[in-house]
Design an enzyme around this catalytic site. Structure first.
Site, mmCIF file in Angstrom:
data_model
loop_
_atom_site.group_PDB
_atom_site.id
_atom_site.type_symbol
_atom_site.label_atom_id
_atom_site.label_comp_id
_atom_site.label_asym_id
_atom_site.label_seq_id
_atom_site.Cartn_x
_atom_site.Cartn_y
_atom_site.Cartn_z
ATOM 1 N NE ARG A 233 -1.651 1.744 3.696
ATOM 2 C CZ ARG A 233 -2.032 1.790 4.958
ATOM 3 N NH1 ARG A 233 -3.261 1.465 5.305
ATOM 4 N NH2 ARG A 233 -1.186 2.158 5.888
ATOM 5 C CB CYS B 212 -1.249 6.090 2.824
ATOM 6 S SG CYS B 212 -2.503 7.183 3.534
#
Length: 124
Positions: free
Chosen positions: A102, A104
């Site tokens: 991920r 962010c």
């Protein structure tokens, strides 16, 4: 060859894009905001928007023949990194088979005044 993925269980596109596109075994979703598909409106607050974005992402993946366990990479866009802890806790609760890779990032603005948007790449 690509296949356009669409489901009425996810919010309709608010621009010239598809909810997702499958290419071979890969599924690329568009960013999912915390929009309630029934009303077309954003949920109230970052926690509710994160839950709704994850539900929308799940429905789009289902339409493509996959689920959240098939996700290999996500990008999470937040309006304010001060919301990271809240978003992170809710986001993490949706993955049972280990979390995907991920990124962010904080952004200046999101469509419709959203507070969080989540996109994913999944493999069937």
């Amino acid at each position: 060859m690509k296949t356009i993925i669409s489901t009425p269980k996810g919010p309709g596109a608010i621009g010239p894009y598809s909810q997702a596109v499958a290419a071979g075994a890969a599924i690329y979703t568009s960013g999912q905001l915390g929009i309630d598909p029934a009303t077309g409106k954003l949920a109230e607050g970052v926690a509710a928007q994160t839950r709704q974005a994850m539900e929308n992402l799940s429905e789009v993946l289902k339409a493509a023949g996959a689920d959240l366990d098939n996700v290999v990479k996500t990008t999470v866009f937040v309006k304010d990194l001060a919301d990271f802890k809240t978003v992170n806790e809710i986001y993490g609760s949706y993955f049972s088979a280990g979390c995907p890779a991920r990124s962010c990032v904080q952004v200046a603005a999101l469509p419709m005044g959203g507070l969080v948007e989540i996109e994913a790449v999944a493999m069937k």
